[in-house]
Design a protein around this motif. Structure first.
Motif, PDB file in Angstrom:
ATOM      1  N   TYR A  61       2.853   1.551  -5.959  1.00 24.41           N
ATOM      2  CA  TYR A  61       4.301   1.516  -5.931  1.00 24.41           C
ATOM      3  C   TYR A  61       4.833   2.033  -7.263  1.00 24.41           C
ATOM      4  N   GLY A  79      13.853  -2.390  -6.937  1.00 32.33           N
ATOM      5  CA  GLY A  79      12.643  -2.954  -6.382  1.00 32.33           C
ATOM      6  C   GLY A  79      11.524  -1.925  -6.359  1.00 32.33           C
ATOM      7  N   PRO A  80      10.295  -2.369  -6.171  1.00 32.35           N
ATOM      8  CA  PRO A  80       9.186  -1.418  -6.070  1.00 32.35           C
ATOM      9  C   PRO A  80       9.374  -0.465  -4.895  1.00 32.35           C
ATOM     10  N   PHE A 135       7.496   2.243  -2.405  1.00 36.62           N
ATOM     11  CA  PHE A 135       6.168   2.551  -1.898  1.00 36.62           C
ATOM     12  C   PHE A 135       5.800   4.004  -2.159  1.00 36.62           C
ATOM     13  N   ALA A 173      -1.121  -6.382   4.769  1.00 46.43           N
ATOM     14  CA  ALA A 173      -0.312  -7.159   3.824  1.00 46.43           C
ATOM     15  C   ALA A 173       0.656  -8.082   4.534  1.00 46.43           C
ATOM     16  N   ALA A 174       1.091  -7.699   5.734  1.00 53.09           N
ATOM     17  CA  ALA A 174       2.068  -8.513   6.451  1.00 53.09           C
ATOM     18  C   ALA A 174       1.543  -9.924   6.664  1.00 53.09           C
ATOM     19  N   GLY A 227       0.093 -10.935   2.028  1.00 54.68           N
ATOM     20  CA  GLY A 227       0.780 -10.822   0.745  1.00 54.68           C
ATOM     21  C   GLY A 227      -0.003  -9.988  -0.231  1.00 54.68           C
ATOM     22  N   TYR A 228       0.709  -9.443  -1.195  1.00 53.02           N
ATOM     23  CA  TYR A 228       0.125  -8.590  -2.217  1.00 53.02           C
ATOM     24  C   TYR A 228      -0.210  -9.388  -3.471  1.00 53.02           C
ATOM     25  N   THR A 229      -1.257  -8.951  -4.156  1.00 55.19           N
ATOM     26  CA  THR A 229      -1.471  -9.335  -5.543  1.00 55.19           C
ATOM     27  C   THR A 229      -1.231  -8.089  -6.382  1.00 55.19           C
ATOM     28  N   PHE A 230      -0.240  -8.146  -7.231  1.00 52.75           N
ATOM     29  CA  PHE A 230       0.104  -6.999  -8.071  1.00 52.75           C
ATOM     30  C   PHE A 230      -0.662  -7.023  -9.383  1.00 52.75           C
ATOM     31  N   SER A 287       7.481  -9.120   9.439  1.00 52.01           N
ATOM     32  CA  SER A 287       7.263 -10.130   8.408  1.00 52.01           C
ATOM     33  C   SER A 287       8.239  -9.940   7.264  1.00 52.01           C
ATOM     34  N   HIS A 314       8.304 -11.037   3.081  1.00 50.56           N
ATOM     35  CA  HIS A 314       7.645 -11.631   1.925  1.00 50.56           C
ATOM     36  C   HIS A 314       8.687 -11.886   0.844  1.00 50.56           C
ATOM     37  N   TYR A 356       8.889 -12.413  -3.430  1.00 55.33           N
ATOM     38  CA  TYR A 356       8.196 -12.280  -4.701  1.00 55.33           C
ATOM     39  C   TYR A 356       9.169 -12.595  -5.828  1.00 55.33           C
ATOM     40  N   PHE A 385       3.614 -13.138  -5.776  1.00 58.20           N
ATOM     41  CA  PHE A 385       3.834 -13.537  -4.385  1.00 58.20           C
ATOM     42  C   PHE A 385       4.258 -15.002  -4.304  1.00 58.20           C
ATOM     43  N   ILE A 402       5.246 -15.902   2.644  1.00 58.81           N
ATOM     44  CA  ILE A 402       5.405 -14.934   3.716  1.00 58.81           C
ATOM     45  C   ILE A 402       5.881 -15.664   4.964  1.00 58.81           C
ATOM     46  N   LEU A 416       6.473 -15.107   9.187  1.00 58.49           N
ATOM     47  CA  LEU A 416       6.093 -14.235  10.290  1.00 58.49           C
ATOM     48  C   LEU A 416       6.810 -14.581  11.594  1.00 58.49           C
ATOM     49  N   PHE A 432      12.547 -10.568  -5.155  1.00 56.91           N
ATOM     50  CA  PHE A 432      12.540  -9.455  -4.211  1.00 56.91           C
ATOM     51  C   PHE A 432      12.066  -9.938  -2.848  1.00 56.91           C
ATOM     52  N   GLU A 452       8.377  -5.719   6.537  1.00 54.34           N
ATOM     53  CA  GLU A 452       7.688  -4.778   7.415  1.00 54.34           C
ATOM     54  C   GLU A 452       8.387  -4.869   8.765  1.00 54.34           C
ATOM     55  N   LEU A 500       4.901  -2.663   2.562  1.00 53.47           N
ATOM     56  CA  LEU A 500       6.179  -3.356   2.530  1.00 53.47           C
ATOM     57  C   LEU A 500       7.254  -2.471   1.910  1.00 53.47           C
TER      58      LEU A 500
END
Lengths: 115, 112
Positions: A35, A42-43, A45, A99-100, A103-106, B30, B32, B34, B44, B47, B49, B87, B91, B100
């Motif tokens: 990203y 925001g980030p 993609f 990821a849905a 979740g992400y780990t940045f 979904s 999320h 953050y 994170f 989430i 769903l 944030f 999706e 995302l």
């Protein structure tokens, strides 16, 4: 597990030069994302990988940008012929799978300044 | 399509509550949430769903409406450590199944 690691943390380059960033994801994560984030936004993609396969690229990713993830491990993002508009924070993230659901780990990001 | 977050910024005193909203014109697979502190990576939070879902931990919780087009993040009895930019990342159905799309963020400042 040390989390997602990005190198370098900061990069200052002259316009027209090429730069390469590296991301080491969490080892058991299949998915890796790039990203870009500019101040106050925001980030955005750029692209993502499932193992070594690059599955999607944003239209933001011009032909000056290329990303690889050889052997499904670390990834590199290269920007050729940098422009001032490329100045931003480049964030890498990983997730176990889609990821849905996870979740992400940045990572902490690489801040690029093009002068 | 980028989700819309509101408000853009919130200033609170310690102990006050806040609500941050995230809306989409399309039904979402979904949502999320953050939090990003200045100079750091986004972290994170949670989430969602399922339509009608509510979840949370400590004093931070979130909901996802039945139509799955809006989510809200609730911060109760705010602490100084809650300061940062929040944030939502979404999706949408029919969209990419891999990444995302993030909103522009809501900056939360908690004062003593």
């Amino acid at each position: 597990d040390t989390g997602v690691s990005q190198n370098p943390r900061h990069k200052i380059t002259k316009r027209g030069q090429n730069v390469t960033f590296r991301c080491d994801p969490i080892s058991e994560h299949n998915r890796l994302y790039w990203y870009r984030q500019t101040l106050g936004q925001g980030p955005e993609f750029l692209t993502y990988f499932q193992n070594e396969a690059q599955l999607e690229k944003s239209r933001l990713l011009s032909d000056r940008f290329s990303a690889e993830r050889p052997k499904g491990s670390f990834s590199t993002l290269e920007i050729q012929r940098t422009e001032q508009g490329d100045s931003a924070m480049y964030l890498c993230a990983s997730s176990p799978n889609r990821a849905a659901n996870y979740g992400y780990t940045f990572g902490s990001g690489t801040r690029l300044t093009v002068v | 399509q980028q989700p819309v977050q509101s408000p853009q910024a919130v200033i609170l005193r310690e102990g006050e509550d806040a609500v941050i909203n995230c809306s989409s014109s399309k039904a979402l697979y979904s949502v999320h949430w953050y939090r990003q502190k200045h100079g750091e990576a986004p972290v994170f939070l949670m989430i969602l769903l399922k339509g009608g879902e509510q979840k949370g931990h400590d004093k931070i919780s979130a909901s996802f409406n039945e139509k799955k087009q809006q989510s809200s993040l609730y911060l109760t009895a705010s602490q100084l450590s809650y300061s940062g930019t929040y944030f939502c990342g979404t999706e949408a159905y029919g969209g990419s199944q891999g990444n995302l799309i993030f909103g522009k963020g809501t900056k939360l400042s908690v004062k003593p």
